[in-house]
Design an enzyme around this catalytic site. Structure first.
Site, PDB file in Angstrom:
ATOM      1  N   HIS A  26       0.852  -1.205   0.000  1.00  0.00           N
ATOM      2  CA  HIS A  26       0.000   0.000   0.000  1.00  0.00           C
ATOM      3  C   HIS A  26       0.873   1.235   0.000  1.00  0.00           C
ATOM      4  CE1 HIS A  26       0.721  -0.617   4.296  1.00  0.00           C
ATOM      5  NE2 HIS A  26       0.218   0.572   4.586  1.00  0.00           N
TER       6      HIS A  26
ATOM      7  N   HIS B 262       1.341   3.934   1.946  1.00  0.00           N
ATOM      8  CA  HIS B 262       1.870   4.674   3.105  1.00  0.00           C
ATOM      9  C   HIS B 262       3.388   4.797   3.023  1.00  0.00           C
ATOM     10  CE1 HIS B 262      -1.881   3.914   5.863  1.00  0.00           C
ATOM     11  NE2 HIS B 262      -2.031   4.945   5.050  1.00  0.00           N
TER      12      HIS B 262
ATOM     13  N   ASP C  45       5.710   4.659   5.138  1.00  0.00           N
ATOM     14  CA  ASP C  45       6.543   3.669   5.837  1.00  0.00           C
ATOM     15  C   ASP C  45       6.550   2.318   5.113  1.00  0.00           C
ATOM     16  OD1 ASP C  45       3.779   3.450   6.821  1.00  0.00           O
ATOM     17  OD2 ASP C  45       4.550   1.980   8.251  1.00  0.00           O
ATOM     18  N   HIS C  46       5.956   2.269   3.908  1.00  0.00           N
ATOM     19  CA  HIS C  46       5.994   1.054   3.076  1.00  0.00           C
ATOM     20  C   HIS C  46       6.589   1.311   1.696  1.00  0.00           C
ATOM     21  CE1 HIS C  46       3.482  -1.246   5.953  1.00  0.00           C
ATOM     22  NE2 HIS C  46       3.261  -0.006   6.339  1.00  0.00           N
TER      23      HIS C  46
ATOM     24  N   HIS D  55      -7.394  -0.942   5.502  1.00  0.00           N
ATOM     25  CA  HIS D  55      -6.361  -0.054   6.068  1.00  0.00           C
ATOM     26  C   HIS D  55      -6.133   1.109   5.094  1.00  0.00           C
ATOM     27  CE1 HIS D  55      -2.724   1.089   8.241  1.00  0.00           C
ATOM     28  NE2 HIS D  55      -2.054   1.046   7.118  1.00  0.00           N
TER      29      HIS D  55
ATOM     30  N   ASP E  29      -0.050  -4.059   6.223  1.00  0.00           N
ATOM     31  CA  ASP E  29      -0.706  -3.588   7.443  1.00  0.00           C
ATOM     32  C   ASP E  29      -2.160  -4.060   7.511  1.00  0.00           C
ATOM     33  OD1 ASP E  29       1.632  -2.278   8.034  1.00  0.00           O
ATOM     34  OD2 ASP E  29       0.830  -0.250   7.775  1.00  0.00           O
TER      35      ASP E  29
ATOM     36  N   HIS F 224       4.869  -4.752  10.684  1.00  0.00           N
ATOM     37  CA  HIS F 224       5.220  -4.072  11.931  1.00  0.00           C
ATOM     38  C   HIS F 224       5.358  -5.055  13.081  1.00  0.00           C
ATOM     39  CE1 HIS F 224       4.555   0.151  10.653  1.00  0.00           C
ATOM     40  NE2 HIS F 224       3.629  -0.362   9.864  1.00  0.00           N
TER      41      HIS F 224
END
Ligand code: ZN
Ligand code: FE
Length: 245
Positions: free
Chosen positions: A58, A60, A62-63, A116, A135, A173
Site C-alpha cells: 500500500h 503509506h 513507511d511502506h 487499512h 498492514d 510491523h
C-alpha cells in the site's frame, strides 16, 4: 524447479519490518514494503543478494519511502496496487486481484484486501506457504481502518483465515506485545492468548522478533480474525484504538 525462498528481516524506522525475499537459483530478490533504502541495501550487500524487484502492499510512506533510492541504486522494478498508483509514483507495474507476480519461478497471487487503505493488497505464494500482508493482518491484531470499513476488514481476515493453517504470515510491523495486551482484554478466557502473550513478553524483552506468525496461531489468538462478524470487529477495533495497555 525453483529453490525454496530465503527470507530476511530488515528492521526499519521505529517498528517496521521490511522483508527481503531471495530465490537462490535465479538469484532474484524482491523487497517487500521498503520503509527506507539504506538498511535494505546494506542487508542485501551483506548477503550478496542483488535486488531485482520491489513489491508494495500500500501507499503509506513507511511502506514505500525506500522505493526511489532502491530503484536508483539497483534498477529494481516496482510492483504495487493499481488502485494506489497515483500515490506511488515509482511504480513500474500496477497489479489487481488475481494478477500474479513472479519471483525466480515462484508465483505470488495478488489479493485485494482493502480497509487499512482503499487499495491495499497482499502477496500470497501458495507453493511456499507464505503471505505478505503489509498492514492488514498483524500478530494478534489488524490494521487501522483509515480508508475502509470494518466489514471490509472482516471479509479480508476471513479470507486470510482460509489459507492453509501452516501458512507463514509476514506483517510489516512489530506490534505484537501491544496487540497481545489488548487481546487479553478482548478475550479474557482465551488460554491460547494468555500463553502467547507470556511468550511474546519474553521474546521482546530479549529483543527477539515475533513476526512471522502463522494462520493457525492467528486463528487461535487474534481477536480480530476471531470476531464473529463485522460488528464485533468494528467494536474491537474502536476499543483497541483507544486502548492504553
Ligand atoms: Zn500502513
Ligand atoms: Fe505501516
Amino acid at each position: 524447479m525453483p529453490s525454496r525462498l530465503e527470507i530476511a528481516r530488515v528492521p526499519a524506522l521505529s517498528d517496521n519490518y521490511i522483508w527481503l525475499v531471495h530465490e537462490p537459483e535465479s538469484r532474484e530478490t524482491t523487497v517487500i514494503d521498503p520503509a527506507e533504502a539504506e538498511p535494505v541495501l546494506a542487508e542485501a550487500e551483506r548477503r550478496g543478494w542483488r535486488i531485482t524487484q520491489i513489491w508494495n502492499t500500500h501507499w503509506h510512506p513507511d511502506h514505500t519511502g525506500g522505493n526511489a533510492a532502491i530503484k536508483a541504486a539497483t534498477g529494481a522494478s516496482v510492483t504495487g496496487p493499481a488502485a494506489e498508483a497515483a500515490k506511488i509514483p515509482t511504480l513500474d507495474r500496477q497489479v489487481r486481484e488475481g494478477d500474479r507476480v513472479g519471483l525466480g519461478g515462484h508465483e505470488a497471487d495478488v489479493l485485494e484486501v482493502p480497509a487499512h487503505t482503499a487499495g491495499h493488497i497482499a502477496y500470497h505464494l501458495p507453493d511456499e506457504r507464505v503471505v505478505f500482508v503489509g498492514d492488514t493482518l498483524f500478530a494478534m491484531g489488524c490494521g487501522r481502518l483509515f480508508e475502509g470499513t470494518a466489514a471490509q476488514m472482516h471479509a479480508n481476515l476471513q479470507r486470510l483465515a482460509k489459507l492453509p493453517p501452516e501458512t507463514e504470515v509476514y506483517c510489516a510491523h512489530e506490534y505484537t506485545l501491544s496487540n497481545g495486551r489488548y487481546a487479553l482484554v478482548a478475550e479474557p478466557d482465551n488460554e491460547a492468548i494468555r500463553q502467547r502473550v507470556e511468550e511474546v513478553k519474553a521474546a521482546r524483552s530479549a529483543g527477539v522478533a515475533t513476526v512471522p506468525t502463522t494462520i493457525a496461531l492467528e486463528l487461535a489468538t487474534n481477536p480480530f480474525m476471531r470476531s464473529a462478524d463485522a460488528d464485533q470487529l468494528a467494536a474491537r477495533r474502536l476499543e483497541k484504538d483507544r486502548f492504553k495497555g
